[in-house]
Every structure is written in C-alpha cells, then in structure tokens.
Design a protein around this motif. Structure first.
Motif, PDB file in Angstrom:
ATOM      1  N   THR A 213       0.368   4.326  17.554  1.00  5.54           N
ATOM      2  CA  THR A 213       0.705   2.950  17.893  1.00  5.54           C
ATOM      3  C   THR A 213      -0.176   2.041  17.037  1.00  5.54           C
ATOM      4  N   ALA A 214       0.428   1.066  16.376  1.00  3.07           N
ATOM      5  CA  ALA A 214      -0.353   0.291  15.405  1.00  3.07           C
ATOM      6  C   ALA A 214       0.248  -1.084  15.172  1.00  3.07           C
ATOM      7  N   THR A 215      -0.560  -1.960  14.594  1.00  7.57           N
ATOM      8  CA  THR A 215      -0.076  -3.264  14.154  1.00  7.57           C
ATOM      9  C   THR A 215       0.527  -3.141  12.759  1.00  7.57           C
ATOM     10  N   ASP A 216       1.151  -4.220  12.296  1.00 12.69           N
ATOM     11  CA  ASP A 216       1.850  -4.159  11.019  1.00 12.69           C
ATOM     12  C   ASP A 216       0.919  -3.979   9.832  1.00 12.69           C
ATOM     13  N   GLY A 217      -0.377  -4.208  10.026  1.00 21.44           N
ATOM     14  CA  GLY A 217      -1.322  -3.954   8.943  1.00 21.44           C
ATOM     15  C   GLY A 217      -1.287  -2.511   8.482  1.00 21.44           C
ATOM     16  N   LEU A 218      -0.915  -1.595   9.376  1.00 23.53           N
ATOM     17  CA  LEU A 218      -0.738  -0.200   8.984  1.00 23.53           C
ATOM     18  C   LEU A 218       0.624   0.002   8.325  1.00 23.53           C
ATOM     19  N   PHE A 219       1.691  -0.382   9.032  1.00 18.66           N
ATOM     20  CA  PHE A 219       3.042  -0.069   8.561  1.00 18.66           C
ATOM     21  C   PHE A 219       3.413  -0.827   7.297  1.00 18.66           C
ATOM     22  N   ASP A 220       2.813  -1.993   7.055  1.00 19.34           N
ATOM     23  CA  ASP A 220       3.087  -2.736   5.816  1.00 19.34           C
ATOM     24  C   ASP A 220       2.428  -2.101   4.601  1.00 19.34           C
ATOM     25  N   ASN A 221       1.466  -1.218   4.833  1.00 19.80           N
ATOM     26  CA  ASN A 221       0.725  -0.633   3.715  1.00 19.80           C
ATOM     27  C   ASN A 221       0.885   0.875   3.561  1.00 19.80           C
ATOM     28  N   MET A 222       1.377   1.554   4.587  1.00 23.11           N
ATOM     29  CA  MET A 222       1.547   3.008   4.501  1.00 23.11           C
ATOM     30  C   MET A 222       2.948   3.410   4.929  1.00 23.11           C
ATOM     31  N   PRO A 223       3.723   4.011   4.025  1.00 19.97           N
ATOM     32  CA  PRO A 223       5.035   4.529   4.418  1.00 19.97           C
ATOM     33  C   PRO A 223       4.871   5.788   5.278  1.00 19.97           C
ATOM     34  N   ASP A 224       5.956   6.186   5.886  1.00 15.06           N
ATOM     35  CA  ASP A 224       5.903   7.331   6.801  1.00 15.06           C
ATOM     36  C   ASP A 224       5.316   8.581   6.158  1.00 15.06           C
ATOM     37  N   TYR A 225       5.714   8.866   4.909  1.00 14.02           N
ATOM     38  CA  TYR A 225       5.275  10.124   4.315  1.00 14.02           C
ATOM     39  C   TYR A 225       3.754  10.172   4.162  1.00 14.02           C
ATOM     40  N   ASP A 259      -4.979  -2.976  -3.073  1.00 12.35           N
ATOM     41  CA  ASP A 259      -4.611  -2.449  -4.384  1.00 12.35           C
ATOM     42  C   ASP A 259      -3.506  -3.325  -4.975  1.00 12.35           C
ATOM     43  N   PRO A 260      -3.801  -4.085  -6.029  1.00 11.66           N
ATOM     44  CA  PRO A 260      -2.802  -5.026  -6.566  1.00 11.66           C
ATOM     45  C   PRO A 260      -1.649  -4.346  -7.292  1.00 11.66           C
ATOM     46  N   ASN A 261      -1.809  -3.069  -7.630  1.00 15.85           N
ATOM     47  CA  ASN A 261      -0.777  -2.367  -8.389  1.00 15.85           C
ATOM     48  C   ASN A 261       0.084  -1.443  -7.530  1.00 15.85           C
ATOM     49  N   TYR A 262      -0.226  -1.363  -6.273  1.00 16.64           N
ATOM     50  CA  TYR A 262       0.481  -0.465  -5.357  1.00 16.64           C
ATOM     51  C   TYR A 262       1.763  -1.117  -4.845  1.00 16.64           C
ATOM     52  N   MET A 263       2.871  -0.383  -4.895  1.00 17.79           N
ATOM     53  CA  MET A 263       4.119  -0.908  -4.345  1.00 17.79           C
ATOM     54  C   MET A 263       4.178  -0.526  -2.867  1.00 17.79           C
ATOM     55  N   SER A 264       3.673  -1.400  -2.060  1.00 15.37           N
ATOM     56  CA  SER A 264       3.568  -1.142  -0.624  1.00 15.37           C
ATOM     57  C   SER A 264       4.918  -1.318   0.053  1.00 15.37           C
ATOM     58  N   PRO A 265       5.073  -0.796   1.286  1.00 19.04           N
ATOM     59  CA  PRO A 265       6.300  -1.072   2.035  1.00 19.04           C
ATOM     60  C   PRO A 265       6.560  -2.574   2.183  1.00 19.04           C
ATOM     61  N   PHE A 266       5.488  -3.354   2.361  1.00 17.88           N
ATOM     62  CA  PHE A 266       5.661  -4.805   2.465  1.00 17.88           C
ATOM     63  C   PHE A 266       6.207  -5.380   1.164  1.00 17.88           C
ATOM     64  N   ALA A 267       5.661  -4.943   0.034  1.00 15.58           N
ATOM     65  CA  ALA A 267       6.129  -5.437  -1.261  1.00 15.58           C
ATOM     66  C   ALA A 267       7.582  -5.036  -1.508  1.00 15.58           C
ATOM     67  N   GLN A 268       7.931  -3.831  -1.116  1.00 15.16           N
ATOM     68  CA  GLN A 268       9.312  -3.378  -1.282  1.00 15.16           C
ATOM     69  C   GLN A 268      10.258  -4.227  -0.440  1.00 15.16           C
ATOM     70  N   PHE A 269       9.844  -4.539   0.783  1.00 11.28           N
ATOM     71  CA  PHE A 269      10.646  -5.379   1.668  1.00 11.28           C
ATOM     72  C   PHE A 269      10.789  -6.779   1.080  1.00 11.28           C
ATOM     73  N   ALA A 270       9.699  -7.286   0.486  1.00  7.51           N
ATOM     74  CA  ALA A 270       9.751  -8.606  -0.140  1.00  7.51           C
ATOM     75  C   ALA A 270      10.734  -8.613  -1.311  1.00  7.51           C
ATOM     76  N   CYS A 271      10.687  -7.569  -2.121  1.00 10.40           N
ATOM     77  CA  CYS A 271      11.620  -7.472  -3.254  1.00 10.40           C
ATOM     78  C   CYS A 271      13.062  -7.410  -2.771  1.00 10.40           C
ATOM     79  N   ASP A 272      13.278  -6.707  -1.654  1.00  9.86           N
ATOM     80  CA  ASP A 272      14.630  -6.635  -1.088  1.00  9.86           C
ATOM     81  C   ASP A 272      15.120  -8.005  -0.641  1.00  9.86           C
ATOM     82  N   ASN A 273      14.166  -8.914  -0.395  1.00 10.51           N
ATOM     83  CA  ASN A 273      14.514 -10.265   0.021  1.00 10.51           C
ATOM     84  C   ASN A 273      14.428 -11.269  -1.129  1.00 10.51           C
ATOM     85  N   GLY A 274      14.440 -10.745  -2.364  1.00 12.47           N
ATOM     86  CA  GLY A 274      14.505 -11.607  -3.528  1.00 12.47           C
ATOM     87  C   GLY A 274      13.187 -12.164  -4.006  1.00 12.47           C
TER      88      GLY A 274
END
Length: 297
Positions: A213-225, A259-274
């Motif tokens: 159980t976690a806040t979005d600070g975890l899920f925005d930075n670590m994918p399930d795998y 990490d400024p070069n890491y494509m995080s789940p949050f960054a991927q979601f942002a890209c999906d939103n243009g």
C-alpha cells in the motif's frame, strides 16, 4: 537519518507465494512502513506517521487489521497552508475510529467517510486536500476490503504476480480525486470529491500474499516489474525481512524520482497526455509492506 515505523511483530508461518487452503484459522497482517519526504526532511518521520505531506496509519481491532495512506495536496502551500496537516489529521482520525471499534471490516469507505466528516465538524480550523487509500483485512473471513480515492493505492502479489490492484482515479492529468476542506469564500472553486466516490473492492487473500500500500510517489516512479523485482528479495515472512524490503523499495523509488534521464511511469503518462516530459517525479514516498500470516495473539 532514515526512519522506519514497525508494527505487528507477529510470528508469520505463511510461505511466500501463498497457500491455497480453506481453514478456520484467523489471518493477520505483518506490516512495516518506510518513506521519504521530498524536501530537506528526506527520510525523517514527522510527528505521527507522516513522510513530508504523506501520512499513514497501521491499526488493529478485535477482528481486523487496517492500513491507510494519504497524500496531502501540495498546492495548498501556495496559500500558506501546510498540506501535511490535512492528510495527517485524516489518517489519525481514521486510526482512532479503528481502535475504538467504530467501523465494519467490510466497509473501509465507511472509515474514510466517518473520518472525513469528523474533520468537517472539527471546531479547530483545518484546510487542505488529500487522496486516501484504506485497506482492511477481516481476520475471520480472510477477505481484504479496500477503498481508494485518488492516485494512492495498493497491489496484492501472489506467486510473483500482481493478482489485485487499485484503480487510479483522476479528473484529468495529474489531478486525482481528493477530499478537501476549503475556506467558505473558496467553496465551489476548490476541487472536492465525496468519500463515497472511492473505488471499493473485496476479495479473498491467502497466507503468504504480499500487500503493498503506497502513495503515488512510489507508483509514479516504479513500474510493476521493478516492484516485483524488489519483492523477490523478500525470502521469508519475519518482520526484519519485510522491513528491509520496504526500505529497499522506498529507496529505489526515491533515487529514480531524481533521475532526469529516467522514463518514469509518470513521464510516460505525461507523454500520453501530449506533454514532453522525461525523468522521475520528485515526491513524498510512503510504503506500507504487509504479508498475510496466521494470526498469533
């Protein structure tokens, strides 16, 4: 200095990966907590169970173990309001309700609703907003009951795979559902959702199931795998192993957030939103890691 909150030093006789069996034994949760605030208080636990603007609680009553996490909305800081006050007060109120037995294990949304309306009726002024996730294990029925409002959440892992997870609730990109208390002059202009709008679920659990159980600070930075890779380090069910794994997960998420070069789940979601975004998302991180074990008083 890193801080760890521990709870439930129970003798866990489950086997990692889960056992499929029907029995009359009571189950319980062995839980450890770890987290970071995103500012200069990194790794320092504030008063209560709060990492930065995040808050959490771990409580138990006669028939149930209950967990909660909340993420205070940081935008209130622009108006001179400490966002951690709302999330922290909400979680402390929910914890008190559980300890007083003022809840039904099958209705975590009832805990959230009662807690929120107590805040609304509080004589002391309280302003702010927060997401929230409540998880309840009914010891006798072996069922997990959950309520999630916003983008905090939970995963249930069995045999190395995610078998249940919360659904994220967003009004639009980076704007999660949230409970709010606004000053009278701002009512109607501040986003505020009803606690009854929380996504609820109920399902059976097995001995050895892992609940994160976690806040979005975890899920925005670590994918399930990545989370599953860390959970493989959980070789047994003793408290020390759970504690170390919770720490490892939170630390990795914290490193990736900066990490400024890491494509995080949050960054991927942002890209999906243009949006052209790359890197982790610096944020408060709270992790509650639990294993379903046989209850021992």
């Amino acid at each position: 200095m890193l801080s760890v909150i521990s709870y439930g030093r129970l003798v866990a006789r489950a086997v990692i990966g889960g056992l499929s069996q029907t029995d009359s034994r009571d189950y319980s949760l062995v839980t450890a907590s770890f987290g970071f605030g995103k500012d200069f208080r990194k790794g320092i636990l504030k008063k209560g169970m709060c990492y930065g603007d995040d808050a959490c609680f771990i409580a138990r009553h006669k028939s149930a173990d209950v967990l909660g996490v909340a993420d205070g909305v940081g935008g209130w800081r622009d108006y001179g309001v400490d966002p951690s006050q709302f999330s922290g007060t909400l979680m402390r109120t929910c914890e008190r309700l559980v300890k007083e037995g003022r809840f039904m294990p099958s209705s975590p949304v009832g805990i959230l609703t009662t807690g929120y309306y107590e805040l609304l009726q509080n004589k002391a002024p309280l302003l702010g907003s927060s997401t929230a996730c409540i998880v309840v294990l009914d010891r006798h029925s072996h069922r997990l009951h959950t309520a999630n409002l916003g983008d905090s959440g939970f995963l249930v892992v069995r045999g190395g795979e995610v078998v249940h997870r919360s659904d994220e609730q967003q009004h639009y990109f980076n704007t999660p559902f949230q409970l709010s208390i606004a000053p009278p002059e701002a009512e109607g202009s501040v986003l505020s959702d009803s606690p009854e709008a929380a996504d609820s679920s109920s399902f059976d659990v097995q001995l050895g199931d892992i609940i994160l159980t976690a806040t979005d600070g975890l899920f925005d930075n670590m994918p399930d795998y990545m989370i599953l890779q860390e959970l493989k380090k959980l070789k047994n069910t003793n408290y020390e192993s759970i504690q170390q794994t919770a720490k490892s997960i939170a630390e990795q998420a914290h490193v990736l957030a900066y990490d400024p070069n890491y494509m995080s789940p949050f960054a991927q979601f942002a890209c999906d939103n243009g949006l052209n975004v790359r890197g982790g998302k610096p944020d408060d991180i709270t992790v509650l890691l639990s294993i379903v074990a046989e209850y021992t008083d």
